[in-house]
Design a protein around this motif. Structure first.
Motif, PDB file in Angstrom:
ATOM      1  N   TRP A 199       0.736  -1.160   0.119  1.00 38.31           N
ATOM      2  CA  TRP A 199       0.120   0.018  -0.027  1.00 38.31           C
ATOM      3  C   TRP A 199       0.758   1.306  -0.033  1.00 38.31           C
ATOM      4  N   LEU A 200       1.850   1.186   0.869  1.00 34.35           N
ATOM      5  CA  LEU A 200       2.608   2.511   0.802  1.00 34.35           C
ATOM      6  C   LEU A 200       3.716   2.640  -0.424  1.00 34.35           C
ATOM      7  N   ALA A 201       3.607   1.756  -1.065  1.00 32.99           N
ATOM      8  CA  ALA A 201       4.760   1.501  -2.239  1.00 32.99           C
ATOM      9  C   ALA A 201       3.774   2.239  -3.385  1.00 32.99           C
ATOM     10  N   TRP A 202       2.331   1.902  -3.445  1.00 34.30           N
ATOM     11  CA  TRP A 202       1.629   2.381  -4.302  1.00 34.30           C
ATOM     12  C   TRP A 202       1.201   3.828  -4.219  1.00 34.30           C
ATOM     13  N   LEU A 203       1.067   4.234  -2.816  1.00 34.17           N
ATOM     14  CA  LEU A 203       1.108   5.630  -2.512  1.00 34.17           C
ATOM     15  C   LEU A 203       2.455   6.442  -2.890  1.00 34.17           C
ATOM     16  N   GLU A 204       3.489   5.904  -2.764  1.00 30.56           N
ATOM     17  CA  GLU A 204       4.819   6.621  -3.203  1.00 30.56           C
ATOM     18  C   GLU A 204       4.681   6.876  -4.625  1.00 30.56           C
ATOM     19  N   ARG A 205       4.476   5.679  -5.387  1.00 33.50           N
ATOM     20  CA  ARG A 205       4.523   5.581  -6.946  1.00 33.50           C
ATOM     21  C   ARG A 205       3.499   6.641  -7.492  1.00 33.50           C
ATOM     22  N   ARG A 206       2.164   6.568  -6.584  1.00 36.87           N
ATOM     23  CA  ARG A 206       0.926   7.686  -7.219  1.00 36.87           C
ATOM     24  C   ARG A 206       1.391   8.981  -7.185  1.00 36.87           C
ATOM     25  N   ARG A 207       1.959   9.143  -5.933  1.00 35.95           N
ATOM     26  CA  ARG A 207       2.403  10.707  -5.660  1.00 35.95           C
ATOM     27  C   ARG A 207       3.570  11.112  -6.425  1.00 35.95           C
TER      28      ARG A 207
END
Ligand SMILES: Nc1nc2c(ncn2[C@@H]2O[C@H](COP(=O)(O)OP(=O)(O)OP(=O)(O)O)[C@@H](O)[C@H]2O)c(=O)[nH]1
Ligand SMILES: Nc1nc2c(ncn2[C@@H]2O[C@H](COP(=O)(O)OP(=O)(O)OP(=O)(O)O)[C@@H](O)[C@H]2O)c(=O)[nH]1
Ligand SMILES: [Mg+2]
Ligand SMILES: [Mg+2]
Ligand SMILES: [Zn+2]
Ligand SMILES: [Zn+2]
Lengths: 211, 211
Positions: A199-207
């Protein structure tokens, strides 16, 4: 030519402000009790204390969720609607009035527990995220397709309960993709801290793609 | 003097028809996935085959719930709203058009999964019933008080999950009674068939007082 609703106008103005001040905004949507607040609790704990994170949380009544989120030390504000079954752009705009958007890099907005109505109210966010839990049944994406269609990420929460509930997780993911082909899906347990890295990886990529 | 809404007028007409034909009507409300359909599955299985029972079930999309309920052999009809987040009296009235109300003693109406909006739409029922599950958190009655206040019975479902979820059942019942002092509460598991006798007993008592 579709006439813009009042909400669309306000949301558009919010979106422009988020771009201008580089605020990455996510709108979390789920049924009551799927684990939005728990996910945000785990997220705020995991982010560095120097991160410029803030959260708004919406509910019909109580300040319970804001109280839970405040523990992490970031700015948090409760929006109580009194009866309205969804957040709208006017409520978000009002809640942000006394915050300095230059001091915010990531803004999480937890919507009112409701799998239907929040779908059609733009809050100016970069992305909607839909959460559902293994306790709710694998047919939820088919039965409430609109929110799955418009969200960018689906979080399937409470995977720690899989041994005890009649939930077919492969069927559930297939149902998500029937409604939204290729949709990103992350499986989590907020109580056992599983899947949070994904989830945090998705967050970082999307940001990274936000501005 | 409050002007009756269109829905109130239609609901009032339905209520009169239910009285005239002695149809005992219940409106089941909960978040998506709390177990309304599972409860009705257990209920329809438990009632005698000669009972004059029928069910309407409402969803935004799919006929899944009607298909599940039809297995018991009683008349069942699906109402698909296409997008509306609650059933209303006009939808129920339309669904009942080709049924003979003299052939129905008990009519179960499963509402769209939503803990907020169905509260304010009278369907002509004798009573609203609110269901929530131990997977959703004990603060739900406080956070969504309106539906608990107007319902006559609260069903706390999925008690088989109690060993695996952070749910304080005493706190939950206290919360229900904070919002609705003296409210009847029944604890069930639809998967392990627990608490169903208490629910059926409530049903029988409430129906005895219906006409
Ligand atoms: N077993 C289990 N329980 C969880 C998990 N995540 C959250 N919960 C529990 O589920 C209940 C509801 O969680 P919340 O975080 O309040 O859910 P929510 O979506 O914020 O609820 P609303 O804001 O009321 O719509 C609480 O009792 C949580 O402790 C999980 O991964 N596994
Ligand atoms: N562990 C457990 N699971 C249950 C129980 N009752 C229902 N379920 C499961 O919970 C999920 C949702 O149940 P449903 O009966 O579809 O819930 P619902 O309230 O009708 O859902 P919607 O109509 O979509 O709002 C399904 O996977 C059920 O098998 C229970 O008592 N215990
Ligand atoms: Mg919450
Ligand atoms: Mg159902
Ligand atoms: Zn709504
Ligand atoms: Zn609604």
């Amino acid at each position: 030519e579709k006439v813009l609703s009042k909400n669309d106008e306000l949301a558009s103005a919010l979106r422009q402000r988020f771009v201008r001040h580089e605020v990455f905004c996510l709108n979390l949507i789920s049924s009551p009790g799927s684990g939005k607040t728990a996910l945000l609790e785990r997220t705020l704990e995991a982010l560095p204390k120097t991160a410029k994170v803030a959260a708004l949380t919406g509910d019909v009544q109580t300040e319970n969720d804001a109280r839970r989120l405040a523990g992490a030390g970031f700015p948090v504000k409760q929006i109580t609607t009194g009866g309205t079954c969804h957040l709208d752009a006017s409520m978000v705009g009002r809640a942000l009035e006394d915050w300095d958007l230059d001091g915010i890099d990531i803004l999480f907005v937890e919507n009112v527990g409701n799998l239907v109505c929040p779908t059609s109210y733009d809050l100016g966010e970069h992305a909607k995220i839909v959460v559902f839990s293994v306790a709710e049944g694998e047919d939820k994406p088919l039965k409430y397709p609109a929110i799955f269609a418009v969200s960018e990420l689906c979080i399937i929460n409470k995977v720690d309960l899989l041994p005890y509930v009649p939930f077919d997780i492969e069927r559930a993911v297939a149902n998500v993709h029937q409604v939204h082909p290729g949709m990103a899906v992350v499986q989590t347990s907020c109580t056992k801290s599983l899947g949070l890295d994904a989830w945090l990886a998705w967050l970082e990529r999307r940001r990274a793609h936000a501005f």
